[in-house]
Design an enzyme around this catalytic site. Structure first.
Site, PDB file in Angstrom:
ATOM      1  N   ASN A  17      31.796 -18.104  32.721  1.00 27.03           N
ATOM      2  CA  ASN A  17      33.176 -17.702  33.031  1.00 27.03           C
ATOM      3  C   ASN A  17      34.007 -17.836  31.762  1.00 27.03           C
ATOM      4  O   ASN A  17      33.511 -18.261  30.713  1.00 27.03           O
ATOM      5  CB  ASN A  17      33.742 -18.553  34.178  1.00 27.03           C
ATOM      6  N   LYS A  18      35.263 -17.485  31.885  1.00 26.74           N
ATOM      7  CA  LYS A  18      36.180 -17.471  30.737  1.00 26.74           C
ATOM      8  C   LYS A  18      36.095 -18.766  29.938  1.00 26.74           C
ATOM      9  O   LYS A  18      36.005 -19.855  30.511  1.00 26.74           O
ATOM     10  CB  LYS A  18      37.601 -17.234  31.254  1.00 26.74           C
ATOM     11  N   ARG A  66      31.392  -4.159  27.571  1.00 25.36           N
ATOM     12  CA  ARG A  66      31.563  -5.623  27.642  1.00 25.36           C
ATOM     13  C   ARG A  66      30.236  -6.235  28.098  1.00 25.36           C
ATOM     14  O   ARG A  66      29.665  -5.799  29.103  1.00 25.36           O
ATOM     15  CB  ARG A  66      32.708  -5.985  28.592  1.00 25.36           C
ATOM     16  N   ARG A 119      40.277  -5.485  33.468  1.00 20.60           N
ATOM     17  CA  ARG A 119      39.392  -6.586  33.113  1.00 20.60           C
ATOM     18  C   ARG A 119      39.100  -7.375  34.382  1.00 20.60           C
ATOM     19  O   ARG A 119      39.657  -7.108  35.443  1.00 20.60           O
ATOM     20  CB  ARG A 119      39.929  -7.454  31.967  1.00 20.60           C
ATOM     21  N   GLY A 120      38.209  -8.374  34.249  1.00 20.24           N
ATOM     22  CA  GLY A 120      37.749  -9.085  35.442  1.00 20.24           C
ATOM     23  C   GLY A 120      36.447  -8.433  35.894  1.00 20.24           C
ATOM     24  O   GLY A 120      36.341  -7.198  35.959  1.00 20.24           O
ATOM     25  N   GLN A 132      45.351 -14.822  30.295  1.00 19.90           N
ATOM     26  CA  GLN A 132      45.246 -14.196  31.621  1.00 19.90           C
ATOM     27  C   GLN A 132      45.913 -15.044  32.704  1.00 19.90           C
ATOM     28  O   GLN A 132      46.387 -14.506  33.711  1.00 19.90           O
ATOM     29  CB  GLN A 132      43.770 -13.985  31.995  1.00 19.90           C
ATOM     30  N   ASP A 187      31.786 -14.483  35.716  1.00 16.64           N
ATOM     31  CA  ASP A 187      31.321 -13.180  35.228  1.00 16.64           C
ATOM     32  C   ASP A 187      29.818 -12.999  35.401  1.00 16.64           C
ATOM     33  O   ASP A 187      29.319 -11.889  35.344  1.00 16.64           O
ATOM     34  CB  ASP A 187      31.700 -13.015  33.754  1.00 16.64           C
TER      35      ASP A 187
HETATM   36  O1  MRU Z   1      37.894 -11.397  29.817  1.00 17.83           O
HETATM   37  P1  MRU Z   1      38.275 -11.179  31.252  1.00 17.83           P
HETATM   38  O2  MRU Z   1      39.751 -11.264  31.491  1.00 17.83           O
HETATM   39  O3  MRU Z   1      37.664  -9.921  31.821  1.00 17.83           O
HETATM   40  O4  MRU Z   1      37.603 -12.409  31.985  1.00 17.83           O
HETATM   41  C1  MRU Z   1      37.771 -12.561  33.360  1.00 17.83           C
HETATM   42  C2  MRU Z   1      37.224 -13.810  33.901  1.00 17.83           C
HETATM   43  O5  MRU Z   1      36.640 -14.604  33.192  1.00 17.83           O
HETATM   44  C3  MRU Z   1      37.303 -13.975  35.352  1.00 17.83           C
HETATM   45  O6  MRU Z   1      37.468 -15.328  35.684  1.00 17.83           O
HETATM   46  C4  MRU Z   1      35.991 -13.469  35.935  1.00 17.83           C
HETATM   47  O7  MRU Z   1      35.774 -12.138  35.556  1.00 17.83           O
HETATM   48  C5  MRU Z   1      35.954 -13.549  37.400  1.00 17.83           C
HETATM   49  S1  MRU Z   1      36.898 -12.225  38.067  1.00 17.83           S
HETATM   50  C6  MRU Z   1      36.966 -12.248  39.726  1.00 17.83           C
END
Ligand code: MRU
Length: 366
Positions: free
Chosen positions: A254-255, A90, A53-54, A203, A244
């Site tokens: 972002n998250k 995703r 993920r990320g 996370q 993202d």
């Molecule tokens: O749902 P995830 O764990 O994939 O979400 C990740 C994030 O929101 C990160 O902050 C984002 O991808 C930046 S990663 C360098």
């Protein structure tokens, strides 16, 4: 980055190129397990289930997934089908689409019998480029951290707050938001990081705390709701988060929960920076609210995974039976709340003009 004295990236070719190896992030922090992805379907599933993920890492995993598909069937139809299947896994992180489009642009003109090998080398190049990009993001972010450190009393730490995991586990190495932290720590700047736990998938607790700890960076885990309070009491000097997707005008997805941190930072005068590689900029969008927001299963909200005192990992229910849960996985922070964007080309205002100055060519190819 080092785990137990060994250097790791998050993704690499295994068994002489037979399979793609990744760290299973659903098992961290309680166990460090490497899994092998041998088919495009396995790569897609690893993205969907968040074993990887990320934003940057899912892009590189998809590129390798496409290479695995080309090894089985390099035809035009298979190329199109694999890209569309991987891209569907995703929706929010634009890096996934960006990496697949890079691969398509490179592979489409080639004769079919050359595609598999070319796909593996191109995916490897995307991985290497991501490492260098993140290293540069860190070098630019380091200057921001140094400027704050210069105003501190000797030995007083720079307190940085971060949300989710935008670390090396979310990329191939270094991370985006964490790269300035690693580089500042390595340069001798005294740091302390507030790590948001980041419900529902935690996370922050599972991944950011794990990697900062492995690197020896002092950090403290906090609940997602604690950040505003800490900012009001002068305990946060700087927020750095990843993203993202950033629109051409500087809005940031972002998250989930990032927006609330940005609001609190604005209210308390704490600088709020977003670190990103060029592959996270969506030049086709001007309005952050046009970014598709992933809705994940409510079970992630209704349950918690944790290790018991006897060492086994269990999933626990935390709500009454039959309770409904909503789980939007990302939110959008409007550009007006962002102090600056830290990119591999430097730091710019979160505006169309700021981004255009750093990226006059718009969409960057790998
Ligand atoms: O749902 P995830 O764990 O994939 O979400 C990740 C994030 O929101 C990160 O902050 C984002 O991808 C930046 S990663 C360098």
């Amino acid at each position: 980055m080092k785990i137990g004295g060994n250097n790791y990236r998050t993704i690499w070719l295994d068994g002489g190129g037979e399979a793609v190896a990744v760290i299973d992030q659903t098992k961290l922090p309680h166990s460090f397990e490497v899994i092998r992805l041998s088919t495009m379907q396995e790569a897609a599933r690893a993205i969907l289930t968040m074993q990887v993920r990320g934003a940057p890492l899912i892009g590189v995993t998809a590129a390798y997934g496409l290479a695995l598909a080309m090894r089985v069937d390099p035809s035009d139809a298979s190329l199109a089908e694999a890209i569309s299947h991987l891209a569907r896994q995703r929706p929010t992180a634009v890096n996934l689409r960006w990496a697949l489009e890079e691969m398509r642009r490179h592979l489409q003109p080639l004769a079919v019998n050359h595609r598999a090998q070319a796909a593996f080398s191109r995916a490897a190049r995307l991985a290497d480029d991501d490492v260098e990009t993140c290293r540069r993001i860190g070098a630019h972010g380091l200057e921001i951290v140094r400027a704050i450190a210069a105003k501190k009393k000797p030995g007083e730490p720079v307190n940085i707050l971060t949300h989710c995991n935008a670390g090396w586990l979310a990329c191939v190495d270094w991370g985006t938001a964490t790269s300035p932290m690693y580089q500042a720590h390595d340069a001798g700047v005294t740091l302390h990081v507030w790590v948001d736990e980041t419900r529902p998938r935690n996370q922050g607790a599972a991944l950011t705390a794990f990697e900062l700890g492995a690197h020896g960076i002092p950090h403290t885990l906090i609940t997602d709701n604690a950040g505003g309070h800490l900012m009001q009491h002068g305990k946060v000097d700087l927020v750095i988060v990843g993203t993202d997707r950033v629109t051409a005008t500087g809005d940031v997805a972002n998250k989930i929960g990032t927006y609330l941190k940005a609001l609190a930072a604005k209210d308390t005068g704490v600088p709020f920076y977003v670190a990103l590689p060029h592959s996270t900029i969506d030049w086709t969008l001007d309005d952050g609210f046009a970014i598709p927001i992933e809705e994940r299963s409510g079970d992630e909200v209704l349950q918690l995974t944790g290790r018991s005192a006897t060492g086994e990992v269990h999933v626990f229910d935390i709500a009454p039976d039959g309770c409904r849960a909503a789980n939007p996985a990302f939110d959008v922070t409007p550009a007006r709340l962002v102090s600056g964007l830290i990119t591999e080309r430097g730091v710019c205002p979160a505006t169309r003009e700021g981004l255009r100055q750093l990226y006059p060519e718009g969409q960057c190819a790998a």
